[in-house]
Design a protein around this motif. Structure first.
Motif, mmCIF file in Angstrom:
data_model
loop_
_atom_site.group_PDB
_atom_site.id
_atom_site.type_symbol
_atom_site.label_atom_id
_atom_site.label_comp_id
_atom_site.label_asym_id
_atom_site.label_seq_id
_atom_site.Cartn_x
_atom_site.Cartn_y
_atom_site.Cartn_z
ATOM 1 N N GLU A 48 -10.518 -1.075 -2.745
ATOM 2 C CA GLU A 48 -10.749 -1.825 -1.512
ATOM 3 C C GLU A 48 -9.877 -3.087 -1.513
ATOM 4 N N SER B 175 -11.917 -2.738 -7.531
ATOM 5 C CA SER B 175 -11.687 -1.364 -7.969
ATOM 6 C C SER B 175 -12.499 -1.075 -9.221
ATOM 7 N N GLU B 176 -13.186 0.052 -9.241
ATOM 8 C CA GLU B 176 -13.936 0.460 -10.419
ATOM 9 C C GLU B 176 -13.000 0.899 -11.533
ATOM 10 N N GLU C 250 0.822 -1.206 0.000
ATOM 11 C CA GLU C 250 0.000 0.000 0.000
ATOM 12 C C GLU C 250 0.860 1.263 0.000
ATOM 13 N N ASP D 216 -6.344 4.605 -8.253
ATOM 14 C CA ASP D 216 -7.656 4.508 -7.602
ATOM 15 C C ASP D 216 -7.492 4.553 -6.086
ATOM 16 N N GLU D 217 -7.692 5.726 -5.511
ATOM 17 C CA GLU D 217 -7.566 5.875 -4.057
ATOM 18 C C GLU D 217 -8.669 5.138 -3.310
ATOM 19 N N ASN D 218 -9.743 4.797 -4.002
ATOM 20 C CA ASN D 218 -10.876 4.118 -3.359
ATOM 21 C C ASN D 218 -10.803 2.598 -3.506
ATOM 22 N N TRP E 295 -8.470 -7.561 -4.255
ATOM 23 C CA TRP E 295 -8.880 -6.159 -4.351
ATOM 24 C C TRP E 295 -10.095 -6.015 -5.265
#
Length: 355
Positions: A68, A86-87, A55, A64-66, A84
């Motif tokens: 998961e 991620s969109e 990380e 992508d800071e969002n 992970w």
């Protein structure tokens, strides 16, 4: 109707031609990026072996800071894994399948996409260089693109697959280097208090030098002392230390000795560059530095502040000294080096010992 029929056959020919083109296009790949990092292999390896540390330097976090991330119970070593969602980057997972500490890491990576799952091999190599304080790090991935992946990359991607992957790995290695450098800079200083140092015999050699030259002069002097002891079968009785015999702050010079403790007195030949000395038991303020030797001035400053705040007088008849409690050869990360600084104080103060 004939026009529609011709259009249908034209589209069909284009689709067949495209399928033949992408189907016959080689989808195998083996791409990697390398970088020489100014740190021992073990230090770099320790920043890579645990998925949780990714990380701090992983290039995808910038995309992508969002994102998961879900960690398995085991995050380092064989069998470690994480996943992970991620969109931006899509979903996926990674597992470590082979580890050779400080040398190599092999991993399996899976991407879950609307085009189907994709599996590839990820590899890390940590290679020594001519400079023992540097490591060549290689990060790569190899595998086979699926048919749909070749179509997608060929039709919709602004960059080819190889360029995209290599750029990501290069960014990751640059981030890793910054993380490693920051890790190696960490240090702490603790004032342990007044203690009694037992003293004893020691082998040593002395020289005069500018304060700024101590670091470059110390290693060869210690090597000379150790070499003499090995040649004469003299056993060590403790960790190496430095004695600051005389300090000229106005001119920035000093006379110091590089020393190694021994159990008994050693008689050396006349003219020997290495001789035997004796330190009397000493009451001193002990300050412990955990970090690279360049941070020692901070330890001495903290010690001086403690003496002033507690109205404790130094014993100027005795020399300050510092003991190197860890061997850099066994502890590659400078952030974990331990140095004990001793500032002699007057016994008449009846100080409270913290030992």
């Amino acid at each position: 109707m004939k026009i529609l029929k011709y259009l249908f056959f034209l589209i069909l020919l284009v689709l067949i031609g495209g399928a033949i083109y992408f189907g016959t296009k080689d989808g195998s790949f083996d791409l990697a990026a390398s970088k020489v990092i100014k740190a021992p292999a073990e230090v770099v390896y320790n920043n890579v072996k645990d998925f949780k540390s990714w990380e701090e330097w992983g290039p995808w976090m910038e995309e992508d800071e969002n994102m998961e991330i879900t960690y398995a119970e085991k995050t380092e070593g064989e069998g470690a894994s994480y996943s992970w969602t991620s969109e931006v980057m899509g979903d996926g997972s990674m597992e470590t399948v082979k580890v050779i500490p400080n040398k190599e890491i092999d991993q399996k990576i899976s991407f879950n996409t609307p085009m189907g799952d994709s599996n590839s091999d990820v590899y890390w190599y940590f290679e020594d260089t001519e400079n023992p304080s540097e490591t060549k790090v290689t990060w790569g991935m190899k595998g086979e693109q699926t048919f749909m992946e070749k179509v997608f990359m060929g039709l919709f991607s602004n960059e080819d697959f190889e360029t995209t992957l290599k750029t990501m790995y290069e960014t990751g290695l640059n981030n890793l280097e910054e993380s490693v450098m920051e890790d190696m800079k960490q240090f702490t200083v603790n004032v342990d208090g007044i203690t009694e140092y037992g003293g004893g015999y020691y082998m040593y050699t002395s020289t005069s030098a500018k304060s700024s030259d101590i670091g470059s002069r110390m290693a060869p002097m210690m090597g000379q002392v150790m070499g003499y002891m090995q040649e004469n079968n003299i056993q060590t009785a403790g960790m190496p230390f430095t004695i600051y015999n005389q300090i000229d702050e106005a001119n920035g010079t000093l006379i110091f000795s590089a020393a190694i403790p021994v159990r008994d007195r050693v008689i050396t030949p006349e003219g020997s560059p290495v001789v035997c000395g004796f330190m009397e038991p000493t009451t001193a303020l002990k300050v412990t530095l955990r970090g690279e030797y360049g941070n020692l001035p901070n330890a001495y400053t903290k010690g001086e502040e403690y003496l002033t705040q507690n109205n404790i007088q130094k014993d100027n008849a005795k020399s300050m000294f510092e003991v190197y409690a860890t061997d850099p050869g066994n502890v590659p990360n400078p952030a974990n080096w331990v140095t004990e600084v001793y500032i002699p104080v007057l016994k008449t103060q009846n100080p409270e010992s913290n030992q």
